[in-house]
Design a protein around this motif. Structure first.
Motif, PDB file in Angstrom:
ATOM      1  N   SER A   8       0.804  -1.234   0.000  1.00 30.45           N
ATOM      2  CA  SER A   8       0.000   0.000   0.000  1.00 30.45           C
ATOM      3  C   SER A   8       0.839   1.288   0.000  1.00 30.45           C
ATOM      4  N   PRO A   9       1.959   1.387   0.760  1.00 31.88           N
ATOM      5  CA  PRO A   9       2.746   2.625   0.628  1.00 31.88           C
ATOM      6  C   PRO A   9       3.351   2.777  -0.766  1.00 31.88           C
ATOM      7  N   ILE A  10       3.666   1.661  -1.380  1.00 31.06           N
ATOM      8  CA  ILE A  10       4.257   1.707  -2.722  1.00 31.06           C
ATOM      9  C   ILE A  10       3.230   2.175  -3.748  1.00 31.06           C
ATOM     10  N   ASN A  11       2.024   1.645  -3.647  1.00 33.62           N
ATOM     11  CA  ASN A  11       0.982   2.075  -4.575  1.00 33.62           C
ATOM     12  C   ASN A  11       0.601   3.537  -4.357  1.00 33.62           C
ATOM     13  N   ALA A  12       0.704   3.993  -3.102  1.00 31.07           N
ATOM     14  CA  ALA A  12       0.412   5.414  -2.832  1.00 31.07           C
ATOM     15  C   ALA A  12       1.528   6.311  -3.361  1.00 31.07           C
ATOM     16  N   PHE A  13       2.755   5.807  -3.348  1.00 30.69           N
ATOM     17  CA  PHE A  13       3.920   6.576  -3.794  1.00 30.69           C
ATOM     18  C   PHE A  13       3.925   6.730  -5.322  1.00 30.69           C
ATOM     19  N   LEU A  14       3.583   5.649  -6.021  1.00 31.87           N
ATOM     20  CA  LEU A  14       3.591   5.673  -7.489  1.00 31.87           C
ATOM     21  C   LEU A  14       2.381   6.451  -8.007  1.00 31.87           C
ATOM     22  N   HIS A  15       2.582   7.192  -9.101  1.00 28.11           N
ATOM     23  CA  HIS A  15       1.490   8.016  -9.631  1.00 28.11           C
ATOM     24  C   HIS A  15       0.592   7.268 -10.611  1.00 28.11           C
ATOM     25  N   CYS A  16       0.989   6.073 -11.014  1.00 31.85           N
ATOM     26  CA  CYS A  16       0.086   5.277 -11.864  1.00 31.85           C
ATOM     27  C   CYS A  16       0.362   3.793 -11.655  1.00 31.85           C
ATOM     28  N   GLU A  17      -0.607   2.982 -12.028  1.00 25.98           N
ATOM     29  CA  GLU A  17      -0.407   1.519 -11.999  1.00 25.98           C
ATOM     30  C   GLU A  17       0.211   1.065 -13.306  1.00 25.98           C
ATOM     31  N   THR A  18       0.851  -0.082 -13.272  1.00 28.35           N
ATOM     32  CA  THR A  18       1.343  -0.696 -14.507  1.00 28.35           C
ATOM     33  C   THR A  18       0.170  -0.925 -15.460  1.00 28.35           C
ATOM     34  N   PRO A  19       0.315  -0.501 -16.734  1.00 27.68           N
ATOM     35  CA  PRO A  19      -0.796  -0.693 -17.680  1.00 27.68           C
ATOM     36  C   PRO A  19      -1.102  -2.179 -17.895  1.00 27.68           C
ATOM     37  N   GLU A  20      -2.377  -2.456 -18.065  1.00 30.69           N
ATOM     38  CA  GLU A  20      -2.824  -3.828 -18.335  1.00 30.69           C
ATOM     39  C   GLU A  20      -2.108  -4.404 -19.565  1.00 30.69           C
ATOM     40  N   ALA A  21      -1.894  -3.561 -20.559  1.00 31.32           N
ATOM     41  CA  ALA A  21      -1.254  -4.019 -21.812  1.00 31.32           C
ATOM     42  C   ALA A  21       0.163  -4.531 -21.551  1.00 31.32           C
ATOM     43  N   TRP A  22       0.862  -3.925 -20.595  1.00 31.04           N
ATOM     44  CA  TRP A  22       2.216  -4.405 -20.275  1.00 31.04           C
ATOM     45  C   TRP A  22       2.123  -5.794 -19.639  1.00 31.04           C
ATOM     46  N   LEU A  23       1.148  -5.972 -18.740  1.00 29.42           N
ATOM     47  CA  LEU A  23       1.007  -7.278 -18.067  1.00 29.42           C
ATOM     48  C   LEU A  23       0.653  -8.382 -19.070  1.00 29.42           C
ATOM     49  N   LEU A  24      -0.205  -8.024 -20.036  1.00 27.47           N
ATOM     50  CA  LEU A  24      -0.588  -9.017 -21.051  1.00 27.47           C
ATOM     51  C   LEU A  24       0.633  -9.474 -21.839  1.00 27.47           C
ATOM     52  N   GLU A  25       1.507  -8.525 -22.125  1.00 32.03           N
ATOM     53  CA  GLU A  25       2.737  -8.835 -22.872  1.00 32.03           C
ATOM     54  C   GLU A  25       3.706  -9.630 -21.995  1.00 32.03           C
ATOM     55  N   ALA A  26       3.831  -9.193 -20.742  1.00 33.24           N
ATOM     56  CA  ALA A  26       4.834  -9.779 -19.844  1.00 33.24           C
ATOM     57  C   ALA A  26       4.519 -11.230 -19.464  1.00 33.24           C
ATOM     58  N   LYS A  27       3.237 -11.612 -19.516  1.00 28.73           N
ATOM     59  CA  LYS A  27       2.917 -12.995 -19.120  1.00 28.73           C
ATOM     60  C   LYS A  27       3.051 -13.988 -20.275  1.00 28.73           C
ATOM     61  N   LYS A  28       3.282 -13.488 -21.504  1.00 28.26           N
ATOM     62  CA  LYS A  28       3.432 -14.396 -22.649  1.00 28.26           C
ATOM     63  C   LYS A  28       4.701 -15.237 -22.499  1.00 28.26           C
ATOM     64  N   PRO A  29       4.590 -16.557 -22.640  1.00 27.31           N
ATOM     65  CA  PRO A  29       5.790 -17.405 -22.482  1.00 27.31           C
ATOM     66  C   PRO A  29       6.938 -16.977 -23.392  1.00 27.31           C
ATOM     67  N   GLU A  30       6.624 -16.467 -24.586  1.00 28.05           N
ATOM     68  CA  GLU A  30       7.713 -16.082 -25.502  1.00 28.05           C
ATOM     69  C   GLU A  30       8.474 -14.845 -25.011  1.00 28.05           C
ATOM     70  N   ASN A  31       7.906 -14.135 -24.032  1.00 26.62           N
ATOM     71  CA  ASN A  31       8.620 -12.970 -23.491  1.00 26.62           C
ATOM     72  C   ASN A  31       9.360 -13.261 -22.186  1.00 26.62           C
ATOM     73  N   LEU A  32       9.301 -14.515 -21.734  1.00 24.68           N
ATOM     74  CA  LEU A  32       9.984 -14.865 -20.484  1.00 24.68           C
ATOM     75  C   LEU A  32      11.491 -14.577 -20.576  1.00 24.68           C
ATOM     76  N   ARG A  33      12.040 -14.886 -21.743  1.00 27.15           N
ATOM     77  CA  ARG A  33      13.483 -14.702 -21.917  1.00 27.15           C
ATOM     78  C   ARG A  33      13.879 -13.221 -21.734  1.00 27.15           C
ATOM     79  N   VAL A  34      13.142 -12.313 -22.362  1.00 23.09           N
ATOM     80  CA  VAL A  34      13.510 -10.897 -22.252  1.00 23.09           C
ATOM     81  C   VAL A  34      13.232 -10.368 -20.846  1.00 23.09           C
TER      82      VAL A  34
END
Ligand SMILES: [Fe+2]
Ligand SMILES: [Fe+2]
Length: 269
Positions: A8-34
């Protein structure tokens, strides 16, 4: 699992949440390497940045040399492909205690917090290599994202403001890493998710340590400067970015073609 109070202090400190589009990309198995490779290099950059701060601002020459010797096997592996990664664990120790240089206004607290942070980041570095081994991902060096560079370009060039700005940037980078690990953990293979959760406590403390040091060294209210970097950080995270990495912005069409070929030196977790 981790407690919600940790985030909660971290979420209050940051001015935005990680975009959903980044999470969709980051969970793809082909992106695990990067993701893992960039994470690995960011752990080393985190150790390097902390080491730079104590070498520049706080310790005598002999202590600075001992710090460089501590990091060398990790840098040899990462940038020169030298050494066996399994040997790195036994290199994660400092050969002497760190002494403040005479006349420095930045003393033992900066040294103690940063030495502990370096030790933890180098341990994380080793742990990422263990995960890469488990998932059969060979190490190769890659470029860094625009993120850390995009923050550090706004650091003032006179002291003590430069140091205070660098510490605030450190706090943002640690806080964002923490937020991303927490969001990504339930979306990936359990073994990797558990590893991300195991990192949360130390990364949350790193964020707090950077912020506390910035406040202590400033000796005055820095909330305006913190908010200034908070806006820049949120813009780097939410604006389109065609280079998909751990700290990249919102993925654009071209981001699937992330660059796994070149070398760069900026980043941190
Ligand atoms: Fe870390
Ligand atoms: Fe960290």
């Amino acid at each position: 699992m981790y407690s919600k109070e940790l985030l909660s202090p971290i979420n209050a400190f940051l001015h935005c949440e990680t975009p959903e589009a980044w999470l969709l990309e980051a969970k793809k198995p082909e992106n695990l390497r990067v993701i893992l490779t960039d994470h690995l290099i960011c752990e080393l950059k985190a150790a390097q940045s902390a080491m730079y701060l104590i070498r520049k601002y706080a310790v005598d020459k002999e202590s600075a040399d001992a710090l460089l010797a501590w990091l060398k096997p990790f840098e040899d592996f990462t940038y020169r492909m030298q050494g066996d990664w399994r040997d790195l664990l036994k290199h994660n120790s400092l050969s002497k205690s760190m002494l403040p240089k005479s006349g420095t206004p930045y003393g033992q607290d900066l040294i103690d917090k940063m030495v502990l942070l370096i030790k933890e980041e180098l341990h994380h570095f080793y742990q990422v290599l263990e995960v890469m081994q488990e998932f059969d991902i060979p190490y190769e060096n890659i470029t860094s994202s625009r993120y850390a560079r995009g923050l550090l370009t706004h650091v003032k060039n006179h002291e003590p403001d430069a140091l205070i700005d660098k510490l605030i940037c450190g706090a943002y980078i640690e806080a964002r890493s923490c937020e991303r690990f927490a969001k990504l953990a339930p979306l990936v293979d359990n073994r990797i998710g558990d590893f991300y959760v195991s990192l949360l406590r130390s990364e949350a403390r790193h964020y707090q340590d950077y912020l506390t040091l910035a406040e202590e060294i400033a000796g005055k209210d820095i909330s305006e400067r913190v908010a200034f970097f908070g806006k820049i950080e949120a813009d780097l995270i939410s604006s389109p970015d065609d280079d998909f990495k751990f700290h990249s912005g919102s993925p654009s069409e071209a981001s699937n073609k992330s660059d796994m070929t070149q070398t760069n030196l900026v980043g941190q977790i």
